[in-house]
Design an enzyme around this catalytic site. Structure first.
Site, PDB file in Angstrom:
ATOM      1  N   LYS A  23       0.844  -1.207   0.000  1.00 15.49           N
ATOM      2  CA  LYS A  23       0.000   0.000   0.000  1.00 15.49           C
ATOM      3  C   LYS A  23       0.880   1.257   0.000  1.00 15.49           C
ATOM      4  O   LYS A  23       0.668   2.163  -0.794  1.00 15.49           O
ATOM      5  CB  LYS A  23      -0.867   0.005   1.260  1.00 15.49           C
ATOM      6  N   ARG A  95      -4.131  10.401   4.665  1.00 16.09           N
ATOM      7  CA  ARG A  95      -2.919  11.211   4.850  1.00 16.09           C
ATOM      8  C   ARG A  95      -2.108  11.290   3.559  1.00 16.09           C
ATOM      9  O   ARG A  95      -1.534  12.334   3.247  1.00 16.09           O
ATOM     10  CB  ARG A  95      -2.083  10.547   5.958  1.00 16.09           C
ATOM     11  N   CYS A 119      -5.563   8.362   9.490  1.00 17.90           N
ATOM     12  CA  CYS A 119      -5.828   7.719  10.786  1.00 17.90           C
ATOM     13  C   CYS A 119      -5.552   8.708  11.929  1.00 17.90           C
ATOM     14  O   CYS A 119      -4.665   9.516  11.846  1.00 17.90           O
ATOM     15  CB  CYS A 119      -4.876   6.550  10.960  1.00 17.90           C
ATOM     16  N   PRO A 125       1.823  16.485  11.835  1.00 17.05           N
ATOM     17  CA  PRO A 125       2.086  17.795  11.207  1.00 17.05           C
ATOM     18  C   PRO A 125       2.832  17.632   9.890  1.00 17.05           C
ATOM     19  O   PRO A 125       3.247  16.528   9.532  1.00 17.05           O
ATOM     20  CB  PRO A 125       2.962  18.485  12.245  1.00 17.05           C
ATOM     21  N   ASP A 127       5.395  20.027   9.105  1.00 13.81           N
ATOM     22  CA  ASP A 127       6.469  21.040   9.186  1.00 13.81           C
ATOM     23  C   ASP A 127       7.713  20.625   8.399  1.00 13.81           C
ATOM     24  O   ASP A 127       8.345  21.457   7.743  1.00 13.81           O
ATOM     25  CB  ASP A 127       6.825  21.314  10.647  1.00 13.81           C
ATOM     26  N   LEU A 128       8.027  19.311   8.397  1.00 15.63           N
ATOM     27  CA  LEU A 128       9.255  18.880   7.689  1.00 15.63           C
ATOM     28  C   LEU A 128       9.048  18.945   6.171  1.00 15.63           C
ATOM     29  O   LEU A 128       9.956  19.297   5.412  1.00 15.63           O
ATOM     30  CB  LEU A 128       9.635  17.464   8.117  1.00 15.63           C
ATOM     31  N   VAL A 329       7.484   6.403  17.177  1.00 17.69           N
ATOM     32  CA  VAL A 329       7.275   7.098  15.904  1.00 17.69           C
ATOM     33  C   VAL A 329       6.053   8.011  15.946  1.00 17.69           C
ATOM     34  O   VAL A 329       6.110   9.159  15.531  1.00 17.69           O
ATOM     35  CB  VAL A 329       7.161   6.078  14.738  1.00 17.69           C
TER      36      VAL A 329
HETATM   37  C1  EPZ Z   1       4.003   6.827   6.415  1.00 18.94           C
HETATM   38  O1  EPZ Z   1       3.237   7.837   7.034  1.00 18.94           O
HETATM   39  C2  EPZ Z   1       3.067   5.639   6.251  1.00 18.94           C
HETATM   40  N1  EPZ Z   1       1.930   6.014   5.397  1.00 18.94           N
HETATM   41  C3  EPZ Z   1       2.552   5.194   7.620  1.00 18.94           C
HETATM   42  O2  EPZ Z   1       1.759   4.023   7.412  1.00 18.94           O
HETATM   43  C4  EPZ Z   1       3.759   4.815   8.489  1.00 18.94           C
HETATM   44  O3  EPZ Z   1       3.303   4.485   9.786  1.00 18.94           O
HETATM   45  C5  EPZ Z   1       4.715   6.009   8.582  1.00 18.94           C
HETATM   46  O4  EPZ Z   1       5.110   6.426   7.247  1.00 18.94           O
HETATM   47  C6  EPZ Z   1       5.982   5.665   9.363  1.00 18.94           C
HETATM   48  O5  EPZ Z   1       6.608   4.565   8.776  1.00 18.94           O
HETATM   49  C7  EPZ Z   1       2.111   6.042   4.054  1.00 18.94           C
HETATM   50  O6  EPZ Z   1       3.183   5.776   3.537  1.00 18.94           O
HETATM   51  C8  EPZ Z   1       0.905   6.407   3.227  1.00 18.94           C
HETATM   52  P1  EPZ Z   1       6.090  10.038   8.794  1.00 18.94           P
HETATM   53  P2  EPZ Z   1       3.851   9.350   7.161  1.00 18.94           P
HETATM   54  O7  EPZ Z   1       6.040  11.332   8.063  1.00 18.94           O
HETATM   55  O8  EPZ Z   1       4.611   9.663   5.956  1.00 18.94           O
HETATM   56  C9  EPZ Z   1       6.155  13.098  12.393  1.00 18.94           C
HETATM   57  C10 EPZ Z   1      -0.097   2.624   7.694  1.00 18.94           C
HETATM   58  O9  EPZ Z   1      -0.647   2.097   8.678  1.00 18.94           O
HETATM   59  N2  EPZ Z   1       6.225  14.145  11.370  1.00 18.94           N
HETATM   60  O10 EPZ Z   1       7.281   9.163   8.680  1.00 18.94           O
HETATM   61  O11 EPZ Z   1       2.722  10.235   7.562  1.00 18.94           O
HETATM   62  C11 EPZ Z   1       4.775  12.441  12.395  1.00 18.94           C
HETATM   63  O12 EPZ Z   1       3.858  13.202  13.157  1.00 18.94           O
HETATM   64  C12 EPZ Z   1       0.361   4.069   7.776  1.00 18.94           C
HETATM   65  O13 EPZ Z   1       0.108   2.047   6.592  1.00 18.94           O
HETATM   66  C13 EPZ Z   1       6.434  15.460  11.784  1.00 18.94           C
HETATM   67  O14 EPZ Z   1       6.556  15.740  12.978  1.00 18.94           O
HETATM   68  O15 EPZ Z   1       4.824   9.141   8.399  1.00 18.94           O
HETATM   69  C14 EPZ Z   1       5.054  11.100  13.009  1.00 18.94           C
HETATM   70  O16 EPZ Z   1       5.059  11.219  14.422  1.00 18.94           O
HETATM   71  C15 EPZ Z   1       0.103   4.683   9.138  1.00 18.94           C
HETATM   72  N3  EPZ Z   1       6.490  16.438  10.849  1.00 18.94           N
HETATM   73  C16 EPZ Z   1       6.476  10.779  12.516  1.00 18.94           C
HETATM   74  O17 EPZ Z   1       7.036  12.026  12.058  1.00 18.94           O
HETATM   75  C17 EPZ Z   1       6.371  16.185   9.514  1.00 18.94           C
HETATM   76  O18 EPZ Z   1       6.450  17.122   8.696  1.00 18.94           O
HETATM   77  C18 EPZ Z   1       6.494   9.777  11.359  1.00 18.94           C
HETATM   78  O19 EPZ Z   1       5.748  10.340  10.334  1.00 18.94           O
HETATM   79  C19 EPZ Z   1       6.148  14.843   9.113  1.00 18.94           C
HETATM   80  C20 EPZ Z   1       6.088  13.837  10.054  1.00 18.94           C
END
Ligand code: EPZ
Length: 418
Positions: A23, A95, A119, A125, A127-128, A329
């Site tokens: 996915k 998302r 979800c 956020p 921000d990154l 995470v």
């Molecule tokens: C991807 O989400 C996946 N979704 C998630 O899978 C997965 O859990 C996650 O990566 C971590 O591996 C898709 O690929 C569609 P992140 P993403 O940006 O990109 C913080 C599932 O069940 N963060 O790596 O949203 C954020 O809040 C889903 O298949 C910031 O603070 O994950 C989180 O705490 C759920 N600022 C952490 O980083 C930002 O700008 C990880 O987020 C971006 C993220």
């Protein structure tokens, strides 16, 4: 979400299960295909609800899409400009809709994206993402729940991510692929889905090196061509069925996987006493005599995946002792705890830590899925529980697991969808 899954527990699962396309690779690669002039054909895209939503957003912004007889997906962006604004109604459903930001900026230097939904596992956020786009020369305004982004003179830049965010790495990669100059992403995410996206973009003519490591280098090119690409198998779907074997007391051959992607999951499952054997095209998992308690810390890849945390919590709820799970995470990914406790699990949550005190038996009852992986965890606990479990809001599960009711039934589970 509507939909229910009804599961009669107590049947060990036996047989083999085919894993579908990933996915979290498929969604971003479908979005990235708008960077190309010409048709892209994708194989191994799973038929899941999140894919359907991305297809609706693609159609809504002017991209033709169609499923082939052979199950392949054709994505045909027009030659001119696309609509730069994604619809709120669709974008709020998941998302991954925020990935249209990087793809539209890469294609036409402007985008209006509604702040994403998805979800409720944390504030999530952006921000990154925004810091990365601003480094590439994008002007960003956030107003009334929308991100307005415009790049007058985008140029490559060196970007350091405070956290190896998967989405931020993907969004920046997609824009940088068509932004003149060299972009370097440091502390980049290393997930296999990132590598798959880079391989796809390079098949279209992009110049991306270093994915799978902390430093990704992208040399912008003026145009990308449509291509024919097959996405990687879903390591989280695979892990979920591996836990199904362990928790139900059965033995399952999980076919069509890339074993290296599963190493963190294999290692942890073996620690719980399950027998796991790697083969060329699959992994065999046989339940151990008992479920041993283990401690888990979720981390970015190659650490233990957060997307498998709830599933392991279900397994450890039946462990022979106490296990400690630390979720590093997401800040709010323990919603499944209350539902597991309704089934008799003994779990105590303190901030980012859950202490799971194993019990002998879980009991079927009415529970509700709060997000995709929590829903998967409830299926797993229902398989092992005594009696019938009704999982409400099962629509969350169908967002990310292709034909999960059929696949489980074929393994001997007593499951029906209604
Ligand atoms: C991807 O989400 C996946 N979704 C998630 O899978 C997965 O859990 C996650 O990566 C971590 O591996 C898709 O690929 C569609 P992140 P993403 O940006 O990109 C913080 C599932 O069940 N963060 O790596 O949203 C954020 O809040 C889903 O298949 C910031 O603070 O994950 C989180 O705490 C759920 N600022 C952490 O980083 C930002 O700008 C990880 O987020 C971006 C993220």
């Amino acid at each position: 979400m509507e939909d229910q899954l009804i599961i009669e527990g107590g049947s060990p699962l036996y047989g083999q299960v085919q894993i579908s396309g990933a996915k979290n690779a498929g969604l971003v690669i479908m979005v990235a295909s708008i960077l190309a002039d010409g048709v892209t054909v994708l194989d191994n895209i799973p038929r899941i609800r999140d894919v359907n939503v991305i297809l609706q957003i693609l159609n809504d912004i002017g991209v033709e899409t169609s499923w082939g007889e052979d199950g392949s997906l054709s994505i045909c962006p027009p030659s001119g400009r696309l609509k730069s604004r994604t619809s709120y109604e669709l974008a709020k459903k998941l998302r991954a809709s925020n990935l249209f930001l990087g793809a539209l900026l890469g294609r036409q230097k402007e985008a209006v994206i509604s702040l994403p939904g998805g979800c409720n596992i944390g504030s999530r956020p952006m921000d990154l993402h925004i810091k990365g786009f601003q480094a590439l020369g994008v002007e960003i305004e956030i107003e009334h729940g929308y991100i307005y982004a415009q790049a007058k003179k985008p140029t490559g830049a060196c970007i350091y991510l405070d956290f190896p965010s998967v989405g931020a790495t993907e969004n920046i990669m997609m824009m940088a692929a068509k932004t003149p100059g060299l972009t370097v992403i440091e502390n980049a995410a290393k997930e296999p889905e990132i590598v798959d996206l880079a391989n796809f973009l390079n098949s279209m003519g992009a110049k991306i090196r270093g994915t799978g490591t902390d430093v990704i280098k992208i040399e912008g090119v003026p145009e990308l061509k449509g291509c024919h690409y097959s996405i990687i198998p879903d390591r989280i779907e695979a892990g979920t069925y591996m836990v199904a074997a362990a928790i139900s007391g059965g033995e399952i051959f999980v076919e069509n996987v890339i074993p290296t992607h599963l190493h963190p999951i294999i290692a942890k499952l073996q620690e719980t006493g399950a027998y796991v054997e790697e083969a060329a095209q699959g992994v065999r998992v046989k339940a151990g005599e008992k479920i041993l308690p283990v401690d888990i810390k979720t981390l970015p890849y190659p650490g233990f995946p957060t997307d498998m945390q709830a599933q392991m919590m279900a397994l450890l709820s039946l462990g022979e002792g106490s296990s400690v799970i630390v979720e590093n995470v997401f800040e709010n990914r323990f919603q499944v705890v209350d539902e597991l406790k309704r089934m008799g699990a003994r779990i105590k949550v303190e901030g980012h830590t859950a202490v799971v005190e194993g019990v002998k038996t879980l009991y079927g009852t009415r529970v509700k899925a709060t997000d995709l992986r929590a829903g998967a965890a409830l299926i797993l606990s229902a398989l092992a529980a005594r009696g019938e479990t009704v999982i409400e809001n099962a629509g969350y599960i169908f967002r990310g697991y292709e034909n999960i009711d059929d696949k489980l039934s074929k393994l001997g589970a007593k499951v029906k969808k209604q």
